[in-house]
Each structure stands twice: as C-alpha cells, then as structure tokens.
Write an enzyme that holds these catalytic residues in place. Structure first.
Site, PDB file in Angstrom:
ATOM      1  N   ASP A 180       1.027  -1.071   0.389  1.00 12.17           N
ATOM      2  CA  ASP A 180       0.258  -0.104  -0.043  1.00 12.17           C
ATOM      3  C   ASP A 180       1.074   1.240  -0.347  1.00 12.17           C
ATOM      4  O   ASP A 180       1.786   1.043   0.368  1.00 12.17           O
ATOM      5  CB  ASP A 180      -0.865  -0.316   1.530  1.00 12.17           C
ATOM      6  CG  ASP A 180      -0.388  -0.003   2.967  1.00 12.17           C
ATOM      7  OD1 ASP A 180      -0.776   0.184   3.664  1.00 12.17           O
ATOM      8  OD2 ASP A 180       1.214   0.006   2.332  1.00 12.17           O
ATOM      9  N   SER A 181       0.324   2.598   0.083  1.00 15.09           N
ATOM     10  CA  SER A 181       0.999   3.731   0.511  1.00 15.09           C
ATOM     11  C   SER A 181       1.667   4.439   0.646  1.00 15.09           C
ATOM     12  O   SER A 181       3.171   5.326   1.333  1.00 15.09           O
ATOM     13  CB  SER A 181       0.235   5.114  -0.935  1.00 15.09           C
ATOM     14  OG  SER A 181      -0.657   5.114   0.244  1.00 15.09           O
ATOM     15  N   GLY A 182       1.385   3.676   2.103  1.00 12.87           N
ATOM     16  CA  GLY A 182       1.807   3.886   3.781  1.00 12.87           C
ATOM     17  C   GLY A 182       1.035   4.945   3.883  1.00 12.87           C
ATOM     18  O   GLY A 182       1.064   5.408   5.255  1.00 12.87           O
ATOM     19  N   GLY A 183       0.321   5.485   3.427  1.00 13.30           N
ATOM     20  CA  GLY A 183      -0.430   6.869   3.977  1.00 13.30           C
ATOM     21  C   GLY A 183      -1.982   6.493   4.757  1.00 13.30           C
ATOM     22  O   GLY A 183      -1.992   7.729   6.051  1.00 13.30           O
ATOM     23  N   ASP A 234      -2.881   8.247  -1.505  1.00 16.22           N
ATOM     24  CA  ASP A 234      -4.474   8.805  -1.852  1.00 16.22           C
ATOM     25  C   ASP A 234      -4.305   9.672  -0.804  1.00 16.22           C
ATOM     26  O   ASP A 234      -3.954   9.270   0.052  1.00 16.22           O
ATOM     27  CB  ASP A 234      -5.182   8.579  -2.559  1.00 16.22           C
ATOM     28  CG  ASP A 234      -5.533   7.042  -1.260  1.00 16.22           C
ATOM     29  OD1 ASP A 234      -6.597   6.474  -1.154  1.00 16.22           O
ATOM     30  OD2 ASP A 234      -3.960   7.079  -0.778  1.00 16.22           O
ATOM     31  N   ASP A 354      -8.526  -7.556   0.325  1.00 18.93           N
ATOM     32  CA  ASP A 354      -7.780  -7.592   1.684  1.00 18.93           C
ATOM     33  C   ASP A 354      -8.043  -7.394   3.210  1.00 18.93           C
ATOM     34  O   ASP A 354      -8.793  -6.383   3.369  1.00 18.93           O
ATOM     35  CB  ASP A 354      -6.448  -6.570   2.145  1.00 18.93           C
ATOM     36  CG  ASP A 354      -6.409  -4.798   2.309  1.00 18.93           C
ATOM     37  OD1 ASP A 354      -7.002  -4.713   0.987  1.00 18.93           O
ATOM     38  OD2 ASP A 354      -5.971  -5.297   3.520  1.00 18.93           O
ATOM     39  N   CYS A 392     -14.052 -28.424   6.853  1.00 18.26           N
ATOM     40  CA  CYS A 392     -13.306 -27.720   6.591  1.00 18.26           C
ATOM     41  C   CYS A 392     -12.051 -28.060   6.514  1.00 18.26           C
ATOM     42  O   CYS A 392     -11.292 -29.405   7.242  1.00 18.26           O
ATOM     43  CB  CYS A 392     -12.453 -26.499   7.663  1.00 18.26           C
ATOM     44  SG  CYS A 392     -11.400 -25.642   7.298  1.00 18.26           S
ATOM     45  N   CYS A 394      -8.004 -27.473   6.058  1.00 19.58           N
ATOM     46  CA  CYS A 394      -7.664 -27.437   6.766  1.00 19.58           C
ATOM     47  C   CYS A 394      -6.643 -28.365   8.124  1.00 19.58           C
ATOM     48  O   CYS A 394      -7.280 -28.806   9.016  1.00 19.58           O
ATOM     49  CB  CYS A 394      -7.426 -26.053   7.026  1.00 19.58           C
ATOM     50  SG  CYS A 394      -7.970 -25.510   8.568  1.00 19.58           S
ATOM     51  N   CYS A 397      -8.378 -28.236  11.757  1.00 20.62           N
ATOM     52  CA  CYS A 397      -9.554 -28.513  11.396  1.00 20.62           C
ATOM     53  C   CYS A 397      -9.128 -30.111  11.278  1.00 20.62           C
ATOM     54  O   CYS A 397     -10.302 -31.287  12.470  1.00 20.62           O
ATOM     55  CB  CYS A 397     -10.348 -28.023  10.737  1.00 20.62           C
ATOM     56  SG  CYS A 397     -10.822 -26.944  11.089  1.00 20.62           S
ATOM     57  N   HIS A 422      -5.993 -21.883  10.223  1.00 22.36           N
ATOM     58  CA  HIS A 422      -7.796 -21.777   9.681  1.00 22.36           C
ATOM     59  C   HIS A 422      -7.921 -20.708   9.438  1.00 22.36           C
ATOM     60  O   HIS A 422      -8.458 -20.973   8.803  1.00 22.36           O
ATOM     61  CB  HIS A 422      -8.699 -22.600  11.335  1.00 22.36           C
ATOM     62  CG  HIS A 422      -9.830 -22.439  10.385  1.00 22.36           C
ATOM     63  ND1 HIS A 422      -9.960 -23.198  10.173  1.00 22.36           N
ATOM     64  CD2 HIS A 422     -10.519 -21.531  11.202  1.00 22.36           C
ATOM     65  CE1 HIS A 422     -11.962 -23.323  10.238  1.00 22.36           C
ATOM     66  NE2 HIS A 422     -11.890 -21.949  10.311  1.00 22.36           N
TER      67      HIS A 422
END
Lengths: 493, 441
Positions: A180-183, A234, A354, A392, A394, A397, A422
């Site tokens: 990301d931009s850090g802003g 931004d 995200d 699930c 995974c 589980c 998980h």
C-alpha cells in the site's frame, strides 16, 4: 547510433503536430530497437534524422519526460510519426474466464504469480504473516500477500530491502506481493499527521522530527520494495466525515495520481493501481473514476470504505464503482473484510480484497466458520471434542479439537498460530469457491448456501438483499422476503 | 514360554519374566559401551500405544543418548506441527510433556474421549513421554509437597498432585512412556527433608505400579538430592521394582554442575545397566555431556527454548573443522563462544547468509540472518518459530555427534575438547546471564 547510408533523393513531407502526436504524411514511425524490423528505417535515415530534429523541436513537452518516452513510428512509404506514450506498460494480464451477471472469475497474471480472482490477500504488515511460515502460506493456497509500506519503510527500511534484492527475496516469498502507499497508516497511526497538497506531513515515530511523505516518495519506497502491485498515494478521508473535505480529497487524489505515475520507475515490473475516492457521494466518486480511467492504469482500487460507514452506503459505493470501472481491469476493494462483505462485493463485480480481520481475530481466540464465528475462549468449548469446522479441510480442523484449542488460545503462541492458519485457510477457500462457482455457473447456489448457513433463520440483512437484487442474484430461497419483515428501517446489517 | 524374539531380553532381565507385557511397548538394548564403562549408545524401540487393536502400529526406533523435544501442552512452543516432519527423523520423534500442562483443561474425561494425547495433539506417529516435572511450566515446589502428594508451580497456580490423581491423568492420556510421581527437592533442603523425599518417592512408585495401565512403559523415579547415601538407597529400592527404565530426578534445582557427577554416578552405578535412564534439568551442552558420561540415555532440555526466546541461534561446528570458526573475524570481534550468535545484533542487519551454511533445517534452507534480524527487531512471532526450528535441528546434530564419538571410542576426547572451547569464552557477556539462569534451574 544509426549507420550512414548514401543520402537518398530529397522528398517533401507534410508534418502535422497535435498535442501528443506528430505525424508525417499521416503515417507513424516507431523508434529504436525496431530498426531491424522495418527495413525502411535504414533507407530513410538521414531524412529521419532531420525530420526527427524538426519534430522534437516543435512537439509539445510531455507531461513528464520520465514517464513518457518518445516513440517514433516508421511507416512503409516513408512516413514518420512521433508520439509520447506513457511508459507504464502493464506488468499484468487480466483475463475474465467466467461471469455471472456482474460477478466475474478471472486469471490475473502478475510478474511473480498467476492468480485467480476473486481473491483474498492476507496482510503481512512487517514482511511476515503473524505466526505463519511461507511454506504454510503456500500450502493453504495464498496467492498475494499485502505488505505495509509505512512499517517496512521504518524497519528495516526500503533501502535495505532493495539492497537485499527486494521484498520477495528478503522474505523468501515466491508468489505475488502488493504494497500500500503508506498514507493510510500514517493518518490512522500517527499523532499529528496532516495532509497538504505536497503530501502527508507527520512526526517521525523514531525521533519526533517533522517529516513529509509525498506521492513521489511513496512510489520510490514502493519501487525499492519491489511488489507486483503498488498503490498510489491517495488523500483518504473517513466516510463518516461530511462536507467539502471529501471533495478536496477526491481532486487531490487525482492530482496525486499523475505525480505517482511520473515517479514510477519500474512500470514493467510493478503495476500501479489508482484508488477511487469521493466518500459516499456518487457524483464525486464518478468524477474520480473517470479521472483515473483516463490514466489507463493496470488496475483500480475502491478506497475510503471499511471505515465504519453503514453497510447500505458501503455496498452502493462499491456497486457504483464496479459499474463504471473498466471491465478488463482488476478491481480491488481495500480493507474488505468480513466473509459476507466479500461475497456481496464479488456479486457486484469486485475481484480483490485485503483485511487484517482473519489474523487479528485469531489472536483473540475467534475462529471463522460457515455459521459466522466461533469463540474458542468460551467455557462451552472446554470439552467440545469436535473440530472448529467439520467441513473444513485444513490441517487444524483435521487434527485438533475445540477442547484442545480452547486451552491454547490467548495463552500460548501456538494457539494464535493454529487459529490464524485456520482463519486464513477459510478466507482462501472462500475465494476459491467464489472463483470456481462463477466459472461453473453455480454462483447463485453458492451464495444461497453461504447465506443459509450464516442466517439459518432466513434473517439475511436488508443491505445484503438489496445488493443481491442489484447484482441480479436470486436469494429468495434463503431469505425471508422483505415485504414480510416489519417496516423498520435498519441502517446496519 | 515367551515368544522367540523376546528370549534375548529374558536372558538379560531374568527377573522381568513375569512382566513381559511391558516389552510389547518398549524395548531397549545397549549397542556400544564407552571405554570408561558408563557412557553408552543404545537403541530404544517404542510401539505407539495410540492405535486401534489389530492394526500394525508404527515403531519408533531411536538411538540414545537422545533428546526429547520440550513441549507446552504437548506441542512445541513455536514449531508448528506441520513442520515437525521437517526435523530429522527418528531423532525428533519423542516429545516430552507434563500432565500438569493440562491442569486448566482439557480434563481427563475429555482427553479420554478424544483418545489420549496422540489424538489430542494430532501426532499419532510420535512417542510421548510424560514427566510430572517440567522446567518451564511445572516446577516442583518441594516446600508445599507433603506425604500425600507432590506440589508443582504452574502458570495456572500451585497444585498438589497425589498418586491417584496422577494415575488418572496417565490413564486418560495414554503416553508411550511415563515417569512415576516423585518428590523432587532442591539442593538446599535439610537431611531430614531429603530422606523423606526418598521414602515418599518409593511409596508413590509402588502406588503408581499398582495402578499401572496396560499400555505404556513405566520409568521409576530416583531422587536423593545431594546425598550419596540417599541416592544409592533410592536407586537400590527402585531397581527392585518392576519398571522399564529409570528417571533420575532432583537435578537442575539448585545443585552445582561441579558436584553433580558424584551424585549422578551414585545412581547410575547402582541401576541395572540394560534399562534406559532418563534425566530432567540437564539442558546445557556441558550438562548433557556430563549426563552422557554418567550413563544417561534420555535428556530433555530447555536450553533451546531459552536460546530461542533471547534471539540466539546455535552455530557450534558439527564436524572437526572447528578451525573455520576460529578464523571468522566477525565471531572473534563479538567475543562469541562459537556456540551461538545473537541475531538481534545490528551486525546481522544486512547479512544475507544462512545461520549455518549447509544446515539442512527449514530455517537455513529458506531464510537469511538479515530476515530473522528484522523479525526480531519488529517482535514478530515468526522469529521464534524459525529459531526454534534451527536450534532444535542443531541440537539434534549435537546428540548425533555424541553418539558417533561413543561409537568410535572417542567420547572423552570429544567431551574435553568441547568444554575447553567453551570455557575459553565463558566470561563473554553474550553467554553470562542466560546460561547461569538455566544451569541454576
């Protein structure tokens, strides 16, 4: 540079110069490297040189010489054209493989990895996903990891990462990365951060000195880190704020995108995404979308959401943006989020997400399940010998009971690790299911199943119903019809 | 008449004939003796107790002296279970835990319902060793112990554990190997208290034997503090009982490493030689060597855990080419003891090399010192995960070296050289506090 052939006979040329293009006899010529492909180039070399100089002298200056290269096209019959092209050729390919109304499943080819969308990106703030190894991340099918520029610039610094070969090499993550931009971090984490036309001013957390993060600086840092996708700086405002500040932020974001583009030194390896701002105002959002689309960026993000606005406004902004952003480019809704939000946004045509939620909530002992959440700290879990989620697949589980995890969570590091594992698996599996159900044409069934499990009483929130209606997904089989609900306006889902 | 394959064992262990059921689960045989007659290389075979009757159970064959992995509630502190298989096998197949780890749950009934520790921890192919004492999470609190039970200090409080309760836990957990409840006392107790600890330990052993579950091998506990007579008395008594091996307790609780050999030998010289011996609290490399020299076969160690928490990575050379490290100017300038490095040091900020070149552990195969340095600086859990993996791997290699040295008849030489190299740098600040702390505990 050019070998000198015998001088050709003189010719007359008609030269036309417009804002960004110069043509000779209506034809366009291409420069350097392609000389071998077009034999005519060698033939007309001297003329070319003279005309070239003439055109250069008369051609209007490009927006920025570092982002625009001069392309000279050689035509078959001796025509010559000079044009400034934006050098950010795309470092990605986006191919839609299947659709269901607005929802789409696509293949996103990035320099480091071939991804499938819709996709969820775990947040690896400081160059690691908390408590998970890269081997585990590959095992659960993670495609892209998000790194926070603000944190990485502080420690270990972008220069060090660059010296050691970039973040991929530093972390040993062979797949894709996004920074990301850090802003956003600055504005949300730092005391006394302020935004001016120049950039974001703040107090350095290291020594308290006043510092400035400009669009140029943000891009330079991200260039050094080397992620496959980088975000423009931004001017982000909370959607709960109203008034002229939102309009100011939107226009500034547009002005800053040009500065970001100009500063971007690695367009062939890193994709610069623009971010649509404009608060909850459809007019502002529209202006922003148009402005960004004109810049012909590799991808677009919808920003400024996931900050406490009511769900009804949230989905409408997403719907509006996905309707007007180009079909052929990926759309990334930043900071989203909860599984339900991701399903809705995917139905409306978004591709990338995200959120820190899955890993953060794991550290508090909360597991993600089809029914919603499971609080493993709760006393009732102490003798529950079932896995977190029997559907699930995974490692957690398949091997551990709620009872055992109950004794670990919030007390032992291993508890966090297993739950994070998980929860991320759950989010990535959700992404995979979205992708495959859209391609197989079973997307509405998937959505209904999803909603049935989460709202077994049929009490699907109104905002979800409204959004699904706009998305053209029939969820009548799993939700109580709107007109039979009491006539109470709910502003949050 | 016992089956043919067990006849050899019977010849050696004639008084064990009546208890042959034990050998279904555990077998032990000495392969090589050291010249001094104490240190030995052995082979321990375990049949995992967890599986359904009738199915062929996997066997764990592990050479001793061996290291048991330290766990918290059955899993390593940081190494995720899906990474355990990357550690060397069969070296990494034995995990030690204390039943007291589960004082806050799951309770015995739940553990039983789940099927025992193997199922609870999703590690069916591993061997579990249950020891009441754990140097991090279950410390013997001798002042609170009484004739009814032993007291342990845990993160969830102090508990008095009686033999009956202890056996209930063992029955529900079904470890492959377990140690009888002991009254371990610190080095500073009175003569009277020490004698009482021996009496109690023997009584509790008999209690445990009478409540023994069908599966799982029992190790009898031997205590006796810093008294040769008491140690010998206890050892003689325990040797008379029907056990598969011996747990030697009471070390690492305030005793000094210099006097320890006397008390170790007092016990190991008395105990039958053909049964395995386990000790707790001897974690540092020198302590391990001391234990091996006395004839101990199984060790636990919190050394790795403490190193990992502090950001240290083990680097001592695993072959005779120690010269390469002595010429390493970086190590020289840090007055390091050539055993370990602290990856928090700024000198590693940009070091793109592996912790140990050629190390085959997951950490060295995938990550650099620079990355781990960064993780430590930003307090990320992954630092401890990667360090615990490497340190465990490296310490297993140390044990391998020990076994090789014994097999080649060079153990004493190996031990001397190792200690000398370390002693040269014992005053180095990087060593100090951490080492002292672990040796006192």
């Amino acid at each position: 540079m050019w070998p000198l052939p015998p001088p050709p006979p003189p010719k007359l040329y008609t030269i036309t110069i417009s804002e960004t293009i110069a043509t000779v006899d209506g034809r366009r010529w291409l420069d350097g490297g392609l000389a071998g492909e077009r034999g005519e180039a060698e033939r007309d070399n001297l003329v070319f040189e003279r005309v070239y100089k003439l055109l250069i002298f008369n051609l209007p200056a490009p927006p920025s010489s570092s982002t625009h290269t001069l392309c000279i096209e050689l035509g078959h019959a001796g025509g010559l054209s000079l044009q400034y092209h934006q050098t950010h050729t795309m470092a990605l390919r986006f191919e839609v493989l299947g659709r269901f109304n607005r929802a789409r499943a696509a293949r996103l080819t990035l320099p480091h990895f071939l991804c499938e969308t819709p996709l969820f990106m775990p947040v690896g703030t400081q160059g690691t996903i908390k408590g998970l190894t890269t081997h585990q991340l590959e095992e659960i099918g993670c495609q892209i990891i998000l790194g926070n520029t603000y944190h990485l610039a502080l420690r270990p610094t972008s220069e060090l990462i660059d010296d050691l070969g970039g973040l991929h090499k530093f972390m040993n993550w062979p797949r894709a990365l996004l920074t990301d931009s850090g802003g956003f971090q600055m504005v949300s984490l730092l005391h006394l951060a302020d935004i001016t036309e120049e950039g974001v001013t703040f107090q350095s957390p290291v020594d308290g000195k006043p510092m400035l993060l400009t669009p140029e600086e943000s891009i330079q840092i991200q260039n050094r880190i080397g992620a496959d996708i980088i975000m423009a700086l931004d001017d982000v405002v909370k959607t709960t704020i109203t008034g002229p500040r939102i309009e100011e932020a939107m226009y500034r974001t547009l002005r800053w995108i040009d500065r970001c583009i100009a500063a971007h030194k690695r367009p062939k390896e890193q994709n610069l995404f623009g971010i649509v701002q404009g608060g909850l105002d459809p007019v502002l959002r529209d202006i922003c979308v148009q402005g960004l689309v004109e810049r012909n960026l590799p991808g677009y993000a919808i920003g400024g959401l996931a900050g406490g606005e009511d769900k009804d406004s949230f989905w409408r902004v997403v719907a509006q943006c996905t309707a007007s952003l180009p079909e052929s480019k990926p759309r990334y809704v930043m900071g989203v989020g909860y599984p339900l939000d991701i399903v809705v946004c995917s139905a409306l045509g978004a591709d990338m997400y995200d959120c820190v939620y899955p890993t953060r909530t794991a550290r508090f002992g909360t597991a993600l399940v089809p029914e919603g959440v499971l609080k493993l700290k709760h006393q009732s879990m102490a003798d529950d010998t079932r896995p977190i989620d029997s559907t699930c697949e995974c490692m957690v589980c398949k091997n551990y009971t709620r009872a055992y995890l109950h004794c670990l969570v919030t007390k032992d590091a291993m508890g966090s690790q297993l739950l994070s594992y998980h929860n991320l698996y759950y989010m990535l599996q959700l992404s995979r299911n979205l992708h495959s159900s859209i391609i197989e044409g079973t997307f509405p069934n998937f959505v209904c199943d999803f909603l049935k499990k989460m709202f077994p009483e049929g009490d699907v929130p109104e905002w979800v119903c409204n959004a699904m209606e706009v998305a053209g997904i029939d969820i009548s089989s799993c939700s109580t019809p709107l007109n039979s609900k009491l006539n109470i306006h709910t502003s949050s889902g | 008449m016992p089956p043919a394959e067990q006849r050899d064992n019977i010849i050696i262990n004639i008084n064990e004939a009546a208890a042959q059921t034990q050998f279904q689960n555990m077998k032990f045989a000495v392969k090589t003796w050291c010249k001094s007659g104490r240190a030995r290389v052995g082979l321990l075979q375990l049949k995992c107790t967890s599986l359904v009757q009738g199915a062929t159970s996997p066997e764990i064959e592990i050479e001793t002296p061996a290291l048991l992995l330290t766990t918290r509630k059955g899993l390593p502190a940081f190494i995720p279970p899906d990474h355990l298989s990357f550690l060397p096998s069969p070296d990494s197949r034995l995990l030690q835990f204390s039943p007291m780890h589960f004082m806050e749950g799951p309770n015995s009934k739940t553990i039983s319902d789940i099927g025992g520790v193997h199922q609870l921890l999703g590690l069916q192919g591993y061997g579990f060793v249950a020891v009441p004492r754990d140097s991090i999470l279950s410390l013997p609190e001798c002042s609170s112990s009484n004739k009814n039970g032993a007291s342990f200090e845990t993160p969830s409080g102090r508990f008095l554990v009686k033999p009956l309760e202890y056996m209930k836990m063992i029955s529900s957990m079904k470890p492959d190997l377990w140690v009888s409840l002991a009254d371990e006392v610190s080095a500073s107790v009175t003569v009277k208290r020490n004698k009482a600890s021996v009496d109690r330990t023997i009584t509790w052993l008999d209690h445990c034997i009478s409540l023994k579950p069908r599966d799982g091998a029992l190790f009898g506990s031997v205590v006796g503090g810093c008294s040769v007579e008491e140690r010998q008395r206890c050892a003689h008594e325990v040797a008379k009982r029907n056990v598969s091996g011996y747990y030697i307790g009471g070390f690492g609780l305030g005793d000094s490493i210099d006097e320890r050999s006397t008390f170790l030998h007092a016990v190991t010289d008395v105990l039958p030689k053909e049964k395995p011996r386990q000790v707790c609290g001897l974690g540092l490399p020198e302590e391990v060597l001391q234990g091996v020299a006395a004839g101990i076969d199984l060790f636990d160690s919190t050394y790795i855990y403490h190193l990992t928490l502090e950001g240290f990575a083990l680097i001592f050379p695993l072959n005779d080419k120690c010269k390469q490290y002595e010429s390493d100017t970086q190590l020289c300038s840090m007055a390091s003891d050539y055993t370990k490095i602290n990856l928090k040091a700024t000198v590693y900020r940009k070091d793109a090399s592996r912790i140990v070149e050629g190390c085959e552990c997951y950490t060295c195969q995938n990550h650099t010192k620079a990355y781990i340095n960064h993780l430590l600086n930003v307090h990320e859990m992954l630092a401890q995960i990667l360090l615990e993996i490497h340190n465990t791997h490296h310490y297993f290699s140390f044990f391998r070296l020990i076994r090789e040295a014994i097999t080649e008849g060079k153990f004493e030489e190996f031990r001397q050289k190792f200690i000398e190299r370390r002693r040269e740098h014992l005053l180095a600040p990087s060593l100090g506090a951490c080492e002292l702390q672990t040796s006192v505990r």
